[in-house]
Design a protein around this motif. Structure first.
Motif, PDB file in Angstrom:
ATOM      1  N   ILE B 158     -53.369 -99.553  -1.658  1.00 37.32           N
ATOM      2  CA  ILE B 158     -54.249 -98.576  -2.297  1.00 37.32           C
ATOM      3  C   ILE B 158     -53.513 -97.261  -2.503  1.00 37.32           C
ATOM      4  N   GLY B 159     -52.772 -96.856  -1.476  1.00 32.43           N
ATOM      5  CA  GLY B 159     -52.215 -95.504  -1.450  1.00 32.43           C
ATOM      6  C   GLY B 159     -51.074 -95.289  -2.427  1.00 32.43           C
ATOM      7  N   ILE B 160     -50.162 -96.257  -2.549  1.00 29.45           N
ATOM      8  CA  ILE B 160     -48.988 -96.017  -3.391  1.00 29.45           C
ATOM      9  C   ILE B 160     -49.373 -95.950  -4.874  1.00 29.45           C
ATOM     10  N   PRO B 161     -50.178 -96.887  -5.392  1.00 22.97           N
ATOM     11  CA  PRO B 161     -50.596 -96.725  -6.796  1.00 22.97           C
ATOM     12  C   PRO B 161     -51.354 -95.418  -7.036  1.00 22.97           C
ATOM     13  N   LEU B 162     -52.262 -95.070  -6.140  1.00 20.28           N
ATOM     14  CA  LEU B 162     -52.979 -93.796  -6.296  1.00 20.28           C
ATOM     15  C   LEU B 162     -51.998 -92.638  -6.270  1.00 20.28           C
ATOM     16  N   GLY B 163     -50.999 -92.742  -5.392  1.00 21.60           N
ATOM     17  CA  GLY B 163     -49.992 -91.686  -5.286  1.00 21.60           C
ATOM     18  C   GLY B 163     -49.198 -91.556  -6.568  1.00 21.60           C
ATOM     19  N   ILE B 164     -48.845 -92.715  -7.166  1.00 24.61           N
ATOM     20  CA  ILE B 164     -48.099 -92.677  -8.428  1.00 24.61           C
ATOM     21  C   ILE B 164     -48.946 -92.011  -9.509  1.00 24.61           C
ATOM     22  N   TRP B 165     -50.196 -92.429  -9.560  1.00 24.54           N
ATOM     23  CA  TRP B 165     -51.109 -91.867 -10.557  1.00 24.54           C
ATOM     24  C   TRP B 165     -51.209 -90.351 -10.389  1.00 24.54           C
ATOM     25  N   SER B 166     -51.400 -89.923  -9.135  1.00 27.90           N
ATOM     26  CA  SER B 166     -51.596 -88.495  -8.942  1.00 27.90           C
ATOM     27  C   SER B 166     -50.271 -87.758  -9.082  1.00 27.90           C
ATOM     28  N   GLY B 167     -49.148 -88.486  -8.976  1.00 32.07           N
ATOM     29  CA  GLY B 167     -47.854 -87.851  -9.222  1.00 32.07           C
ATOM     30  C   GLY B 167     -47.622 -87.649 -10.714  1.00 32.07           C
ATOM     31  N   LEU B 168     -48.267 -88.488 -11.545  1.00 30.99           N
ATOM     32  CA  LEU B 168     -48.043 -88.405 -12.986  1.00 30.99           C
ATOM     33  C   LEU B 168     -49.092 -87.554 -13.681  1.00 30.99           C
ATOM     34  N   SER B 169     -50.280 -87.445 -13.068  1.00 33.25           N
ATOM     35  CA  SER B 169     -51.352 -86.714 -13.753  1.00 33.25           C
ATOM     36  C   SER B 169     -51.875 -85.600 -12.874  1.00 33.25           C
ATOM     37  N   LEU B 170     -51.809 -84.381 -13.410  1.00 34.52           N
ATOM     38  CA  LEU B 170     -52.284 -83.221 -12.644  1.00 34.52           C
ATOM     39  C   LEU B 170     -53.770 -83.323 -12.361  1.00 34.52           C
ATOM     40  N   ARG B 171     -54.512 -83.857 -13.372  1.00 34.38           N
ATOM     41  CA  ARG B 171     -55.958 -83.915 -13.203  1.00 34.38           C
ATOM     42  C   ARG B 171     -56.311 -84.882 -12.070  1.00 34.38           C
ATOM     43  N   ALA B 172     -55.607 -86.029 -12.058  1.00 32.88           N
ATOM     44  CA  ALA B 172     -55.855 -87.001 -10.991  1.00 32.88           C
ATOM     45  C   ALA B 172     -55.587 -86.362  -9.631  1.00 32.88           C
ATOM     46  N   GLU B 173     -54.520 -85.590  -9.577  1.00 34.36           N
ATOM     47  CA  GLU B 173     -54.180 -84.984  -8.297  1.00 34.36           C
ATOM     48  C   GLU B 173     -55.282 -84.054  -7.827  1.00 34.36           C
ATOM     49  N   LYS B 174     -55.810 -83.278  -8.774  1.00 32.62           N
ATOM     50  CA  LYS B 174     -56.845 -82.310  -8.419  1.00 32.62           C
ATOM     51  C   LYS B 174     -58.082 -83.018  -7.861  1.00 32.62           C
ATOM     52  N   VAL B 175     -58.502 -84.055  -8.588  1.00 27.52           N
ATOM     53  CA  VAL B 175     -59.699 -84.785  -8.156  1.00 27.52           C
ATOM     54  C   VAL B 175     -59.468 -85.407  -6.787  1.00 27.52           C
ATOM     55  N   MET B 176     -58.266 -85.987  -6.643  1.00 24.25           N
ATOM     56  CA  MET B 176     -58.024 -86.758  -5.431  1.00 24.25           C
ATOM     57  C   MET B 176     -57.882 -85.877  -4.195  1.00 24.25           C
ATOM     58  N   ARG B 177     -57.430 -84.641  -4.416  1.00 21.95           N
ATOM     59  CA  ARG B 177     -57.100 -83.790  -3.283  1.00 21.95           C
ATOM     60  C   ARG B 177     -58.274 -83.610  -2.328  1.00 21.95           C
ATOM     61  N   SER B 178     -59.442 -83.304  -2.885  1.00 21.03           N
ATOM     62  CA  SER B 178     -60.595 -83.075  -2.011  1.00 21.03           C
ATOM     63  C   SER B 178     -61.038 -84.370  -1.338  1.00 21.03           C
ATOM     64  N   VAL B 179     -60.936 -85.474  -2.084  1.00 21.72           N
ATOM     65  CA  VAL B 179     -61.300 -86.762  -1.494  1.00 21.72           C
ATOM     66  C   VAL B 179     -60.383 -87.066  -0.307  1.00 21.72           C
ATOM     67  N   LEU B 180     -59.093 -86.818  -0.497  1.00 17.88           N
ATOM     68  CA  LEU B 180     -58.133 -87.093   0.571  1.00 17.88           C
ATOM     69  C   LEU B 180     -58.380 -86.184   1.769  1.00 17.88           C
ATOM     70  N   ASP B 181     -58.655 -84.896   1.479  1.00 18.70           N
ATOM     71  CA  ASP B 181     -58.962 -83.979   2.580  1.00 18.70           C
ATOM     72  C   ASP B 181     -60.133 -84.505   3.396  1.00 18.70           C
ATOM     73  N   THR B 182     -61.169 -84.937   2.679  1.00 24.40           N
ATOM     74  CA  THR B 182     -62.355 -85.437   3.364  1.00 24.40           C
ATOM     75  C   THR B 182     -62.008 -86.659   4.209  1.00 24.40           C
ATOM     76  N   ALA B 183     -61.253 -87.593   3.606  1.00 21.24           N
ATOM     77  CA  ALA B 183     -60.913 -88.817   4.336  1.00 21.24           C
ATOM     78  C   ALA B 183     -60.112 -88.496   5.590  1.00 21.24           C
ATOM     79  N   GLN B 184     -59.268 -87.477   5.501  1.00 22.24           N
ATOM     80  CA  GLN B 184     -58.389 -87.194   6.626  1.00 22.24           C
ATOM     81  C   GLN B 184     -59.093 -86.430   7.742  1.00 22.24           C
ATOM     82  N   VAL B 185     -60.017 -85.575   7.382  1.00 22.35           N
ATOM     83  CA  VAL B 185     -60.598 -84.682   8.388  1.00 22.35           C
ATOM     84  C   VAL B 185     -61.996 -85.120   8.824  1.00 22.35           C
ATOM     85  N   MET B 186     -62.729 -85.802   7.941  1.00 21.58           N
ATOM     86  CA  MET B 186     -64.074 -86.257   8.328  1.00 21.58           C
ATOM     87  C   MET B 186     -63.964 -87.153   9.565  1.00 21.58           C
ATOM     88  N   PRO B 187     -64.649 -86.768  10.665  1.00 24.60           N
ATOM     89  CA  PRO B 187     -64.490 -87.550  11.884  1.00 24.60           C
ATOM     90  C   PRO B 187     -65.008 -88.979  11.710  1.00 24.60           C
TER      91      PRO B 187
END
Lengths: 323, 661
Positions: B158-187
């Motif tokens: 899951i992570g590497i394709p998403l990472g490639i996508w967000s590495g190629l598209s600024l918009r994808a990165e922006k959207v994903m950033r908050s989702v990733l923050d939530t996944a990492q910090v949400m207990p």
């Protein structure tokens, strides 16, 4: 050259396949030809729970030819397991911590059934290290804590000028804040966050001979290792119980006794009727449970070995569960 | 020498402001004034009508799930098949490991290690993995390993394709950033029960939970790697007529290999970091052994399986991310046999053959279990050591007094004043301060984001708890940095220190906090300080690593210049290296904060109260909405702190860059 590569590669692949096949053949476990469908019992992380489950396992496997899997699991995750039928029964439920589960799964969804009392009663209460009574005999009852000077003995950095009242695992029922407020005691309610944290605090207080007031309960393995005394709280009254039921914040008495009970998945009755009947019948007295628990906590036996030993020594009790 | 700090005070040259930009200061002042006026009107405390009603909505949704999880199509057609597939995978991976038996598993580890990282990785991988056997936990390690292998594989898929996508598209990165923050910090405590209801108890839920937690680093680091591939290189690719796919597969991915491997490393570390939680929901293995030890409040008993978790993680890490020593390949003229083995097909086949033969021999010799006679009992010495430490460090230590009085000092002089300030001032004042801090750090967008997050916390109706946790996070982050930065500096100056630190940092990162909770409480008394200490232990590894990395990346030229001007080593460090490493240092601060926030719940388990305890209440009382509100508040705090510190890092990069011209 190329032919040689190919040949050696082929050889190696062949060898690998043969070896893997040989390995597979033996690794497949022979399925037991038990009469009843195999069942899964939950083991929650305390000795009593392990003792009951192991005793049931020994009897189910030896007398009812039912294979039993013991599943160590958190008590909160046990209920969705019972609901789905991936756990067939749990033999020691403390009602005080599971009012919401009883309501959801037993009363409303009816996917879990109450299959009777386990036998032992549990009692939550306020405790202090017994050694404290030597200098402060008045702390044996709640009235001793009315004196701010006495309460201050229990002060910590966290509680400031008030005495600290320590609560352990948040999943247990707690009327302590209401008791403190309604009896106007100069205490501050502090939550340790887990049973392990509370036990560490108790061990620390006993080792240093420092005061500590906390919510604790019987039966618990620590009670046989450390001398603790229950503080007498005002007697349980109808009004007090009514206040607890209404959750109106007026609770101001001792904790009522908890009757430990057993719960099973509703599917078990059809899946393995004999096991269901047996699990509904099995009961241990407080003394019996303590006896087996002592073999585990005191003598260092495994719960499995302790259960076998006890079942062998008590054929009459076991016969009663099967009849 | 003080170029960097001098540049800090002079504002960067701005392009000519447009009309919108000229209006912005007014908008900001108006917003600040609006907050103050509205705040004074509303009052000091968050009013009860200001409620997003998240709690009741989530409680209803959860209740619906519980009642319908056997009948609704979502469960029978979506969740159940996923759950069955995962269970099938973990069961088969486990039985494969069991067929290999312990000699076979060790051979596989050795061969993989040799392939990726040469002899060194093979030796380390095998030695560390066999450590699990010496500890007496081989069989349980295999159970845990089967869960982890499936989780890591899914997380990477899951992570590497998403990472490639967000590495190629600024918009994808922006959207994903908050989702990733939530996944990492949400207990995990917030969503573990809903997951159990959806996926059932056991392996499948454990894998899903682990994947949620381990995907963010894979995405982030892959994306970083893809972005780091220089424009020139991709242009060369395009001019040679590469299609988009060819560019990705033949240019970008190979060049991003190193960061992707680092991503693999972090996925493994993260996944193993939550093994203990997995055991709460009915998976066997090492996590359950740790919990049993904790239940008996027996440090040694919890330590041994904890160490086995660490060993398995380190072994897996070394054999998957080992850096091949390229030089040796070039220097030595290969023999015919080596040439033969270098053909990929041949090497794989040979590997299979060796593994199969070893597994077969092990089966014939009856080596089903790791020999019990080889196991070493670490529980007893660990208990003795823990006893000794708790007896001698708590009080009566000359000068400092001991951990007990240190704890009281931290509560009275650091935690209480910070909390009193944060809880004492009006909530709208904190919103206004957040707006101002965001504005100064990164412009009006950041200011609005920060203010919005705090308004969100207010609307979740957990303001006081959040301020309590906020105060603890501030203290824990400060203490972590006070420990991590000097150690990081030391490690940057001496290779030996850095090498000696690496295993220690791995242990601190992967060793389940549950293992050291008991001695920490014993030393620091139940309360907020044990929580702070546990956070510091968990948060210093990235702090140290990033400090070292930053200092080592400072080019030699400016240092040489400083030395030739007669700078002492100390001046060289303070005036040249540290300022030039600011970006990496700010990343260290940032990661320290995220780490501290991600174990707020663990702190709650040992008396820290605040949002952590509220989350635990949510799980224990099945008030999922209550836990979610607290968890969301933790995420909002994390977003504010993360964005602000990242803005500081970016700004310092601009500054240091401009100062080089």
């Amino acid at each position: 050259m190329n032919i040689r590569y190919a040949r050696s590669t082929r050889w190696m692949v062949a060898a690998a396949l043969i070896a893997v096949a040989a390995g597979c053949g033996s690794a497949a476990k022979s399925s037991s030809s038990a009469a009843g469908a195999g069942i899964t019992l939950a083991v929650n992380p305390w000795t009593g729970s392990a003792v009951n489950a192991n005793v049931a396992k020994v009897v189910l496997e030896s007398k009812l030819s039912t294979a039993v899997t013991l599943l160590p699991i958190d008590e909160n995750a046990t209920w969705p397991g019972l609901d789905a039928g991936s756990i067939d029964a749990v033999l020691e439920v403390w009602p005080s911590g599971h009012a919401a589960d009883v309501k959801t799964y037993i009363d409303e969804k009816k996917s879990v059934v109450n299959i009777g009392l386990l036998g032992p009663d549990a009692k939550i209460g306020w405790y202090i290290p017994t050694a404290m009574l030597k200098d402060h005999p008045e702390l044996a009852t709640w009235e001793g804590f009315k004196d701010p000077k006495n309460a201050k003995l229990f002060a910590t950095a966290e509680s400031g000028d008030l005495g600290q009242f320590l609560m352990g695992d948040p999943s247990y029922v707690s009327y302590d804040e209401q008791i403190i407020k309604n009896l106007a005691l100069p205490l501050k309610f502090v939550v340790a966050g887990s049973e392990a944290a509370e036990i560490t605090a108790i061990k620390q207080a006993v080792a240093d001979n420092t005061p500590l007031l906390m919510q604790f309960w019987q039966p618990h393995w620590l009670q046989s290792k450390v001398a603790l005394t229950q503080v007498t709280l005002p007697k349980v009254t109808e009004a007090c119980l009514a206040s607890a039921a209404a959750a109106d914040g007026g609770f101001a008495c001792d904790y009522p006794v908890d009757h430990l009970f057993k719960a099973a998945s509703a599917k078990l009755a059809t899946k393995n009727a004999a096991a269901f009947a047996f699990l509904s019948k099995i009961q241990l007295t407080t003394d019996q449970q303590n006896e087996i628990a002592a073999m585990v906590d005191g003598d260092g036996m495994t719960p499995d070995a302790a259960a076998k030993k006890w079942v062998d020594a008590n054929p009459d009790v076991v016969k009663g569960w099967l009849g | 020498m003080a170029v960097a700090s001098a540049a800090l005070s002079t504002p960067a040259r701005m392009p000519r402001p447009g009309l919108g930009q000229r209006l912005r200061p007014f908008a900001v002042h108006a917003a600040l004034a609006g907050i103050v006026i509205a705040g004074i009107a509303i009052g000091r405390d968050v009013p009860s009508w200001f409620d997003a009603h998240i709690q009741s909505k989530i409680d209803q949704a959860y209740h619906w799930t519980v009642i319908n999880n056997t009948t609704h199509w979502l469960f029978t057609w979506v969740f159940s098949p996923i759950s069955d597939t995962i269970r099938w995978s973990t069961e088969h991976v486990l039985s494969f490991l069991q067929i290999l038996r312990w000699p076979g598993v060790l051979i596989v580890v050795g061969l993989l290690g040799h392939r990726t990282g040469g002899r060194n990785a093979a030796v380390v991988g095998v030695t560390v993995m066999s450590g699990c056997g010496f500890l007496g936990f081989w069989d349980h390690t295999m159970i845990t390993l089967s869960l982890m292998l499936v989780s890591v594989a899914v997380a990477l898929l899951i992570g590497i394709p998403l990472g490639i996508w967000s590495g190629l598209s600024l918009r994808a990165e922006k959207v994903m950033r908050s989702v990733l923050d939530t996944a990492q910090v949400m207990p995990l405590y917030v969503y573990i029960l809903p997951l159990v209801v959806a996926f059932g108890i056991g392996d499948s839920t454990a894998v899903v939970a682990t994947v949620i937690y381990a995907v963010p680093p894979a995405v982030r680091i892959t994306s970083l790697g893809i972005r780091a591939v220089s424009e020139t290189t991709t242009e060369v690719g395009t001019s040679f007529g590469c299609t988009g796919w060819q560019l990705l597969l033949k240019v970008r991915l190979p060049l991003a290999r190193r960061p992707i491997l680092l991503g693999v490393n972090q996925v493994i570390m993260m996944a193993f970091g939550i093994v203990v939680y997995a055991s709460l929901i009915g998976t066997a293995g090492l996590g359950g052994d740790v919990l049993t030890g904790l239940q008996k409040v027996n440090v040694g008993m919890a330590f041994a399986p904890g160490l086995a978790i660490v060993f398995a993680a380190i072994s897996l890490d070394r054999i998957t991310t080992g850096q091949r020593d390229e030089r040796s390949d070039v220097d030595v003229v290969p023999t015919q046999r080596q040439l033969l083995l270098r053909r990929p097909g041949v090497a794989v086949a040979a590997g299979f053959a060796v593994v199969a033969v070893v597994a077969l021999v092990a089966k014939l010799l009856g080596l089903d279990h790791f020999p019990a006679s080889l196991t070493i009992d670490v529980a007893k010495p660990v208990n003795q050591a823990a006893d000794w430490v708790s007896r001698n460090f708590r009080k009566g230590v000359p000068v400092v007094g001991g951990t007990g009085s240190f704890s009281d000092f931290v509560v009275v002089n650091l935690l209480n004043p910070t909390r009193d300030v944060l809880q004492g001032v009006a909530w709208w004042l904190i919103v206004a301060v957040a707006l101002a801090v965001g504005l100064v750090s990164g412009g009006w967008r950041l200011g609005a984001l920060c203010a919005g997050c705090f308004v969100g916390i207010a609307a979740l109706q957990v303001w006081d708890l959040a301020m309590d946790t906020f105060s603890q996070v501030l203290v824990a982050v400060t203490l972590s940095l006070l420990v991590a930065v000097p150690i990081g500096v030391l490690a940057a100056r001496s290779d030996r220190v850095e090498r000696a630190l690496r295993p220690l940092l791995d242990v601190a990162q992967v060793m389940p906090a549950f293992v050291y909770l008991v001695p920490v409480i014993f030393l620091f008394n139940v309360g907020r300080v044990p929580g702070v200490v546990a956070s510091v232990i968990y948060a210093i590894p990235p702090g140290i690593r990033l400090t070292t990395l930053g200092l080592r990346q400072v080019p030699f030229a400016p240092r040489e210049a400083a030395i030739s001007f007669g700078a002492t080593p100390r001046q060289e460090l303070v005036k040249v290296q540290l300022p030039l490493a600011t970006r990496s240092m700010m990343l260290a601060v940032n990661q320290t904060i995220i780490m501290v926030l991600s174990i707020v719940v663990v702190a709650g388990l040992i008396g820290a109260g605040g949002l952590g305890l509220e989350t635990i209440y949510g799980l224990a009382k099945k008030e999922i909405g209550r836990g979610t509100a607290a968890g969301l508040a933790i995420v909002l705090l994390a977003i504010v702190l993360d964005r602000v510190t990242q803005a500081w890092g970016n700004r310092s990069q601009l500054v240091t860059r401009s100062s080089r011209h």
